[in-house]
Design an enzyme around this catalytic site. Structure first.
Site, PDB file in Angstrom:
ATOM      1  N   HIS A  43      -4.447   4.361   2.586  1.00 10.31           N
ATOM      2  CA  HIS A  43      -4.581   3.370   1.521  1.00 10.31           C
ATOM      3  C   HIS A  43      -5.723   2.440   1.902  1.00 10.31           C
ATOM      4  O   HIS A  43      -5.836   2.017   3.051  1.00 10.31           O
ATOM      5  CB  HIS A  43      -3.273   2.593   1.385  1.00 10.31           C
ATOM      6  CG  HIS A  43      -3.378   1.411   0.465  1.00 10.31           C
ATOM      7  ND1 HIS A  43      -3.963   1.506  -0.782  1.00 10.31           N
ATOM      8  CD2 HIS A  43      -2.994   0.119   0.620  1.00 10.31           C
ATOM      9  CE1 HIS A  43      -3.922   0.309  -1.360  1.00 10.31           C
ATOM     10  NE2 HIS A  43      -3.348  -0.542  -0.526  1.00 10.31           N
ATOM     11  N   CYS A  55       1.103  -0.305  -4.170  1.00 15.70           N
ATOM     12  CA  CYS A  55       0.039   0.443  -3.466  1.00 15.70           C
ATOM     13  C   CYS A  55       0.516   1.782  -2.907  1.00 15.70           C
ATOM     14  O   CYS A  55      -0.299   2.651  -2.611  1.00 15.70           O
ATOM     15  CB  CYS A  55      -0.552  -0.392  -2.336  1.00 15.70           C
ATOM     16  SG  CYS A  55      -1.294  -1.908  -2.918  1.00 15.70           S
ATOM     17  N   ASN A 112      -9.534  -2.663  -2.918  1.00 20.45           N
ATOM     18  CA  ASN A 112      -8.139  -2.211  -2.947  1.00 20.45           C
ATOM     19  C   ASN A 112      -7.742  -1.935  -4.397  1.00 20.45           C
ATOM     20  O   ASN A 112      -7.558  -2.863  -5.182  1.00 20.45           O
ATOM     21  CB  ASN A 112      -7.243  -3.292  -2.324  1.00 20.45           C
ATOM     22  CG  ASN A 112      -5.781  -2.883  -2.283  1.00 20.45           C
ATOM     23  OD1 ASN A 112      -5.383  -1.892  -2.883  1.00 20.45           O
ATOM     24  ND2 ASN A 112      -4.981  -3.676  -1.580  1.00 20.45           N
TER      25      ASN A 112
END
Ligand code: UT7
Length: 317
Positions: free
Chosen positions: A244, A110, A274
């Protein structure tokens, strides 16, 4: 050093709401919304990560008024490459005809886009490149166990991209500072159970959610405050936080630590879920296309993910 001169993004057409998921997983819109802020996600059908990356990359090039041949460097942040090798960046180079670019992938899960921005710093500082394309692209749906409700509701597919160009001496916009870190002792808290070293399949995602949540909150706060401190900047200098997009509660906690009002926080987790390395450039492009940023704005980008990897970037728009 560099500045960002264009952004782009791409989402596959197959959009699934929380309601859609609840038809085949034991979950509900209210659980997903309350715990994560996610309302929907996009999943690939026939497309590969390189296809998503090509579309986001070309959109960013168009936004920057550059052609693929102008690029000296393509970095793709992905944890879901088309193939184990060659790199997805090499495949994208072929597909867009960026014949002058050196190409490689970054695997920092990520945090990959932040790692890409940080790596690019070195190329510009040593004057090896004039124009670079940094793409975050993921087909996370290929790593999901759709019988595990604790993970399959959280992720989505997509790609986002930014074109970086060498600053002129007159340019006041551009990268201020990046920071990247890793805490490898926590690799077991968020990982797949496959991959070339273990098996012939890439495996599926396993996560100890509460533990990951706790580490995300504390490390992201530290990353952001450290970046500001190193530049002698105040929380009030931040015009936009582009976090994020893993969980709205994690985003809120970072925003609170930075004393930011909601208008200063870019939130797309409701729309995209996500998307791992794609989440920040997707959010960046979304906000850019909404006309949110004006020249001179201070942007703080931050990410946390498996590894644990984490980091941030301060950018003057
Ligand atoms: O991008 C990389 C970084 N990743 C992250 O930052 C993710 C960090 N973690 C999180 O965002 C949160 O921990 C989750 C959203 C994954 C989970 O939220 P939570 O508040 O920590 O929930 P939990 O794991 O403690 O689960 C609470 C309950 C459990 O039931 P019991 O044991 O209390 O009866 C779960 O079984 O919720 C249940 N549950 C679900 N219920 C409905 C777990 N997943 C679901 C689901 N639908 N999808």
């Amino acid at each position: 050093m560099y500045k960002i001169i264009g952004t782009g993004s791409y989402l596959p057409s197959n959009c699934l709401s929380n309601e859609d998921l609840s038809k085949f997983v034991d979950t509900s819109d209210s659980w997903i919304t309350d715990r994560t802020g996610i309302k929907q996600r996009y999943f690939v059908k026939d497309e590969l990560t390189s296809d998503l990356a090509v579309k986001a990359g070309l959109a960013a090039l168009e936004n920057a008024n550059l052609t693929a041949e102008d690029l000296d460097l393509i970095i793709i942040a992905t944890t879901t490459p088309d193939l184990t090798f060659p790199s997805t960046a090499s495949i994208v180079q072929r597909k867009i005809g960026a014949v002058n670019a050196a190409c490689f992938d970054v695997q920092a899960v990520c945090s990959g886009f932040i790692y890409g921005l940080s790596i690019a710093e070195g190329f510009f500082a040593t004057k090896k490149v004039k124009n670079a394309l940094i793409i975050g692209a993921e087909s996370l749906s290929k790593l999901l166990d759709f019988e595990d409700r604790t993970t399959c509701v959280l992720f989505g597919d997509g790609a986002g991209a930014a074109v970086l160009t060498e600053k002129t001496p007159e340019d006041t916009s551009g990268l201020i500072r990046t920071s990247i870190s890793t805490k490898g002792e926590f690799t077991d808290l968020l990982k797949t159970d496959g991959g070339p070293g273990l098996s012939q399949s890439a495996g599926v995602v396993h996560m100890q959610g509460q533990e990951v949540f706790r580490h995300a909150v504390s490390n992201l706060k530290k990353v952001c405050l450290d970046l500001l401190a190193k530049e002698g900047m105040e929380k009030s200098d931040i015009d936009f936080l582009i976090p994020h997009q893993a969980n709205k509660r994690i985003i809120d906690s970072t925003a609170k630590a930075l004393s930011l009002t909601p208008e200063k926080v870019i939130v797309t987790v409701d729309k995209h879920a996500n998307t791992s390395a794609a989440s920040i450039p997707l959010a960046l492009d979304w906000a850019n296309k909404q006309g949110k940023f004006k020249k001179g704005d201070i942007l703080l980008l931050e990410a946390f993910g498996a590894g644990f990897t984490f980091g941030g970037a301060l950018i003057k728009w």
